[in-house]
Design an enzyme around this catalytic site. Sequence first.
Site, mmCIF file in Angstrom:
data_model
loop_
_atom_site.group_PDB
_atom_site.id
_atom_site.type_symbol
_atom_site.label_atom_id
_atom_site.label_comp_id
_atom_site.label_asym_id
_atom_site.label_seq_id
_atom_site.Cartn_x
_atom_site.Cartn_y
_atom_site.Cartn_z
ATOM 1 N N SER A 1 24.100 5.278 24.244
ATOM 2 C CA SER A 1 23.251 4.925 25.220
ATOM 3 C C SER A 1 21.854 5.670 25.387
ATOM 4 C CB SER A 1 23.925 4.767 26.558
ATOM 5 O OG SER A 1 23.381 3.983 27.438
ATOM 6 N N ASP B 1 27.303 -6.076 23.530
ATOM 7 C CA ASP B 1 26.705 -5.054 24.277
ATOM 8 C C ASP B 1 25.295 -5.612 24.623
ATOM 9 O OD1 ASP B 1 25.316 -3.113 25.554
ATOM 10 O OD2 ASP B 1 25.650 -1.737 24.086
ATOM 11 N N HIS C 1 29.044 -2.875 26.894
ATOM 12 C CA HIS C 1 28.092 -1.373 26.462
ATOM 13 C C HIS C 1 29.123 -0.397 26.605
ATOM 14 C CE1 HIS C 1 24.752 1.198 26.393
ATOM 15 N NE2 HIS C 1 25.161 1.857 27.389
#
Lengths: 198, 376
Positions: free
Chosen positions: B155, B320, B353
Amino acid sequence: MTNVLGRFDFDVIAKWIRPGEKVLDLGCGDGSLLRYLKEEKGVLGYGAENDPDNVLACVRNGVNVIQIDLEAGLSGFEDGFFDHVVMSLSLQTVRHTERLLDEMLRVGREAVVSFPNFGHRSHRAAIAAGRMPVSESLPYQWYNSPNVRFFTMADFEALCTERGIVLRERLGFDGESAVTEDLNLNASVAVYRLGRAQ
Amino acid sequence: MNKATNSVGEVAPQRAHFDTPLALAGGAVLPAFDLVYETYGEPNAARSNAVLVCHALSGNHHVAGWHADNPKNLGWWDNLVGPGKPLDTRKFFVVGVNNLGGCFGSTGPISDNPATGKPWGADFPVVTVEDWVAAQARLADRLGIDSWAAVIGGSLGGMQAMQWALEYPERIRHSLVIASAPKLTAQNIAFNEVARQAILTDPDFHGGHYYEHGVVPARGLRLARMLGHITYLSDDQMAEKFGRRLRQEDLQFSYDVDFEIESYLRYQGDKFAGFFDANTYLITTKALDYFDPARDYGGNLAAALARARAKFLVVSFSTDWRFAPERSREIVYGLVHNGLDVSYAEVESIAGHDSFLLDDPHYHALMRAYFEGIRT
């Protein structure tokens, strides 16, 4: 998919590739060909694969692999970026054959494809005897085959002519021996070098 | 997995103080700063086996193992880092660091501003991914690490791994960019803005100087985290995990918790608001929004990536939607354009995610294989 015929087509493909070229290998399997080309020719190679196990095998093999669905095309790659786009024994596993051939010659200067020749005498004999062929080059049963397109060298060449694709070189093999006479009848595997008219 | 045999075990954070001023992307200059970090494994003689693990929005330096005073608080990437784990501490010297502006010991809004003797609060400058990487480079200098064998992050952490390859191409050999993006989309910035507004409009925020008032904007922080959690999960996973299951047997016909998902979000929000700093949350979401290496190149990511020399592993996860596979592919094609070595895997996962923090066998096999291939 993984090469089921061993590596003899690697030598042929490698002969057409010059040191340091940029090579894209579509359906690169476990990355063996790319590794071979990297070690023998110092190419900058990328494989394209959609099978997670093959992607993992490529990473283990130390070659670049990009997980994409070949049926979705090669839109991420730029025109003419690669010297050679290779598709070793995988062309028969994609549905959109025409589009993929066009894409290969869009992103690459030349394409190299090999595929099992459905026209081989043993396959014709099997059909004549009323059964789908199962052989070294077509090792699957009809119900579990990853192959979705079945074509002969003659079929393939007709398509190339129709699409304005130039056959720069072609080779036929039966087992590991080169075939010289009546390739469509005697070759179990065909290897082509393709380009566009200048 | 046996906790005792493949954990890095008990670890203790360390602190590095830096006296040389750090000029920040936003124009401010930090006269001095501290970074808190942890290390796992041992450096080799050439110090060529070091791996930097960069944290995301809510993470910190505590990547693996546990602290003596809190044995239950395992590091946030403990499933990845340890002896015999994919990022194997028998081979690598692994460094985790709390970023500048953080709230876990590194200099940030809760630290005292030397100019006033009071906490920085809202006066702490907005820092960027570039600033974090510059500060991390100071830590690398301090640890005697000329070049990282790898920098890895998920991320926002993946953005740092990418930025390392751009800013210090000669100091990073492999960049592992997991569940990340070359820049946030408008939708993604929009989520961050709602989170910020929740904090900024909390009556307890006091313009960011809530420490002086002896309060924290817990309501805003809680809402921000609840919103975040919705976006970190996939629709399918929420359906599977919670569905429409009720907390009690019948509907309550009130605004108390009816559904399990409400209970989950409230719990996560409360927990987070209890330990995370709201000013750090604001800064970190801004760092996310601002990251866009292509901005100086007319939006041309490939041109921005031309400086990189590292080899890359890019990984995305099928469900995601906050950092979608499409964003990862942009990075991949930008790297290919520059003839850089890159592998890309799109891992099938239901967990959205959050997948990058889980130990899906295929995902971890990929990570293991890639790390095994890194020469130290």
